[in-house]
Design a protein around this motif. Structure first.
Motif, short mmCIF file in Angstrom:
data_model
loop_
_atom_site.label_atom_id
_atom_site.label_comp_id
_atom_site.label_asym_id
_atom_site.label_seq_id
_atom_site.Cartn_x
_atom_site.Cartn_y
_atom_site.Cartn_z
N CYS A 103 -0.98 1.98 1.81
CA CYS A 103 -1.57 1.16 1.08
C CYS A 103 -1.31 1.70 -1.00
N LEU B 242 1.24 -2.77 0.93
CA LEU B 242 0.12 -3.17 0.70
C LEU B 242 -0.93 -3.78 1.99
N CYS B 243 -1.84 -2.97 1.78
CA CYS B 243 -3.26 -3.58 3.17
C CYS B 243 -3.55 -5.28 2.87
N PRO B 244 -2.94 -5.78 3.59
CA PRO B 244 -3.97 -7.23 3.85
C PRO B 244 -4.64 -7.70 2.76
N MET C 142 -2.95 -7.21 -0.64
CA MET C 142 -1.61 -8.62 -1.12
C MET C 142 -2.82 -9.77 -1.70
#
Lengths: 162, 162
Positions: free
Chosen positions: B85, B128-130, B133
């Motif tokens: 990320c 990008l990690c969840p 995001m």
DNA sequence: TAGGTTATTAGGAATGATTACTATTATAAA
DNA sequence: TTTATAATAGTAATCATTCCTAATAACCTA
């Protein structure tokens, strides 16, 4: 715990190994420290780092470390890959065209499999610069680079140098 | 020197740019500092870092920085790639098979072109990690990730997220 | 099971790259 | 010029990681 060196299995080492193995989230050293401290409140950070190194060198866990320690700066702003010397950190240019098509397809495929949003990739080659290859010849076998490979390449890919 | 921000061209900035552009060896900040100091002996390290950042953000030079700042540790010792990320540094697994064939061929090709001995490669995906995001949605446009891409991917590859 | 060798530890200090802070200076626009 | 403010030098702070050392604990052997 290991054949070559006289390693001993201590409570601390055991706990650290357990924490890393039970977590699938690529913990940092201080995250591991926090977790182990719940069971062993007096453990020190130095112990954590030392054991992570040893466990990685024995192949029980894997150390993910950045390819190079210091930032470096490049006057050439065209897209190109790099070769990083695993001994001295020197960076050279890889005279190879970017794999845009192959890797973009891969990024798309990955995008469908992961919960991360994928924006791009980093690819770097790992090796020895000419100078370090020379120096290498004078080292005893157990310090030769092929012995150190597991710690260096991110994905553990390993082969004889060209 | 730049349209967007009111950057001014100072002697220091000029010299730093010149040193980076005239060197093809991917200098570190302190190597740049040493070289610039021969012309501007009173320059400070902070000035060097600040200008390298600015010059990179303007696209005059390229910053090569490690994908992540801290070491991380993985209980999974099988070969696999990672997704990093770009905001928080969190690392996830890429559910994609290692590109052994493709990249080994590439390593061989590269071995014939470079003076480095090639031992392997590192490939990581950037995204990008969840969680990040989600956070991203609340940011003003000029802080959105696509504005920051040039600084993040090693080879400058850049595209919309999946 | 006890004793001895020595690997390992806790705790703290040191390192080294990078960033942050601030009063002063230099740039560029009017 | 004058003026607004971006940039600087110098220094302090940060932060991950490594190093150091006296005390402790693992494990081999009798």
């Amino acid at each position: 715990m290991n054949q070559e060196k006289n390693y001993r299995m201590t409570h601390q080492r055991e706990m650290i190994l357990e924490v890393v193995q039970k977590n699938h989230s690529h913990l940092t050293a201080d995250e591991i420290y926090d977790r182990v401290r719940k069971k062993l409140p007096r453990i020190s950070m130095g112990t954590v780092y030392r054991n992570l190194d040893i466990l990685a060198s024995c192949g029980f866990i894997k150390k993910l470390q950045p390819g190079y320690a210091q930032m470096r700066f490049d006057g050439n702003t065209r897209d190109h890959y790099h070769v990083v010397c695993m001994r001295c950190g020197k960076i050279g240019d890889a005279q190879i065209e970017p794999l845009d098509n192959t890797l973009e397809n891969l990024e798309n495929a990955l995008g469908n499999l992961t919960s991360y949003g994928i924006f791009g990739h980093n690819l770097e080659f790992v090796g020895l610069c000419p100078n370090c290859m020379e120096l290498e010849k004078d080292l005893p076998d157990d310090q030769q680079t092929n012995q150190l490979m597991m710690e260096v390449t991110e994905d553990g890919s390993q082969r004889k140098p060209n």
